[in-house]
Design a protein around this motif. Sequence first.
Motif, mmCIF file in Angstrom:
data_model
loop_
_atom_site.group_PDB
_atom_site.id
_atom_site.type_symbol
_atom_site.label_atom_id
_atom_site.label_comp_id
_atom_site.label_asym_id
_atom_site.label_seq_id
_atom_site.Cartn_x
_atom_site.Cartn_y
_atom_site.Cartn_z
ATOM 1 N N PHE A 35 0.734 -1.358 -0.110
ATOM 2 C CA PHE A 35 -0.271 -0.035 -0.024
ATOM 3 C C PHE A 35 0.602 0.917 -0.193
ATOM 4 C CE2 PHE A 35 -2.014 3.470 2.494
ATOM 5 C CZ PHE A 35 -3.267 3.790 1.675
ATOM 6 N N GLY A 36 2.102 1.304 0.617
ATOM 7 C CA GLY A 36 3.194 2.211 0.656
ATOM 8 C C GLY A 36 3.752 2.847 -0.317
ATOM 9 N N ALA A 37 3.988 1.379 -1.402
ATOM 10 C CA ALA A 37 4.779 1.957 -2.703
ATOM 11 C C ALA A 37 3.644 2.654 -3.859
ATOM 12 C CB ALA A 37 5.471 0.224 -2.938
ATOM 13 N N VAL A 38 2.380 1.935 -3.072
ATOM 14 C CA VAL A 38 1.616 2.208 -4.632
ATOM 15 C C VAL A 38 1.028 3.393 -4.079
ATOM 16 C CG1 VAL A 38 -1.069 1.543 -5.920
ATOM 17 C CG2 VAL A 38 0.761 0.218 -5.389
ATOM 18 N N ALA A 39 0.239 3.952 -3.154
ATOM 19 C CA ALA A 39 -0.122 5.118 -2.467
ATOM 20 C C ALA A 39 0.461 6.282 -1.673
ATOM 21 C CB ALA A 39 -1.328 4.779 -1.574
ATOM 22 N N PRO A 41 3.645 7.749 -3.169
ATOM 23 C CA PRO A 41 3.940 8.627 -3.691
ATOM 24 C C PRO A 41 2.599 9.822 -4.300
ATOM 25 C CG PRO A 41 4.937 6.898 -5.093
ATOM 26 C CD PRO A 41 3.732 6.442 -3.857
ATOM 27 N N ALA A 42 1.348 9.442 -3.948
ATOM 28 C CA ALA A 42 0.446 10.410 -4.025
ATOM 29 C C ALA A 42 0.547 11.490 -3.080
ATOM 30 C CB ALA A 42 -1.445 9.723 -4.697
ATOM 31 N N THR A 51 -6.023 12.432 -8.477
ATOM 32 C CA THR A 51 -5.150 10.898 -9.127
ATOM 33 C C THR A 51 -4.854 10.498 -7.631
ATOM 34 O OG1 THR A 51 -4.053 12.397 -10.534
ATOM 35 C CG2 THR A 51 -2.596 11.251 -9.667
ATOM 36 N N ARG A 52 -4.809 11.369 -6.280
ATOM 37 C CA ARG A 52 -4.396 10.619 -5.368
ATOM 38 C C ARG A 52 -5.476 10.052 -4.926
ATOM 39 N NH1 ARG A 52 -3.621 15.194 -1.384
ATOM 40 N NH2 ARG A 52 -1.729 15.253 -2.131
#
Length: 94
Positions: A35-39, A41-42, A51-52
């Motif tokens: 989850f941290g890797a995907v979300a 950067p938002a 996008t977020r």
Amino acid sequence: MESYGGRRGQAERDAITVEIGYALFSAAFAAAVLFGAVAGPAFVFDVSHGTRGTLVGVGATVAVVLFFARVVSVLVRFRQGSQPSQPGRTNPDS
């Protein structure tokens, strides 16, 4: 887990409890990292609100799927008995 249909011994119950705890903990950790890797950067970069929301939604969905897949795979592997025959030793063909 050799006594199918009979009462389980204390050692078997303890092994099952430890394996369930391991499955849940490792699945939660893997899901949080994903989850941290995907979300992540938002929240780090300046992105639009849409996008977020998309990144957080996709991250949450993929994390939930990974969580359940990890729990099932650990528990199925445990049930199949893929553990070494002697504690502290590996299987000869590994």
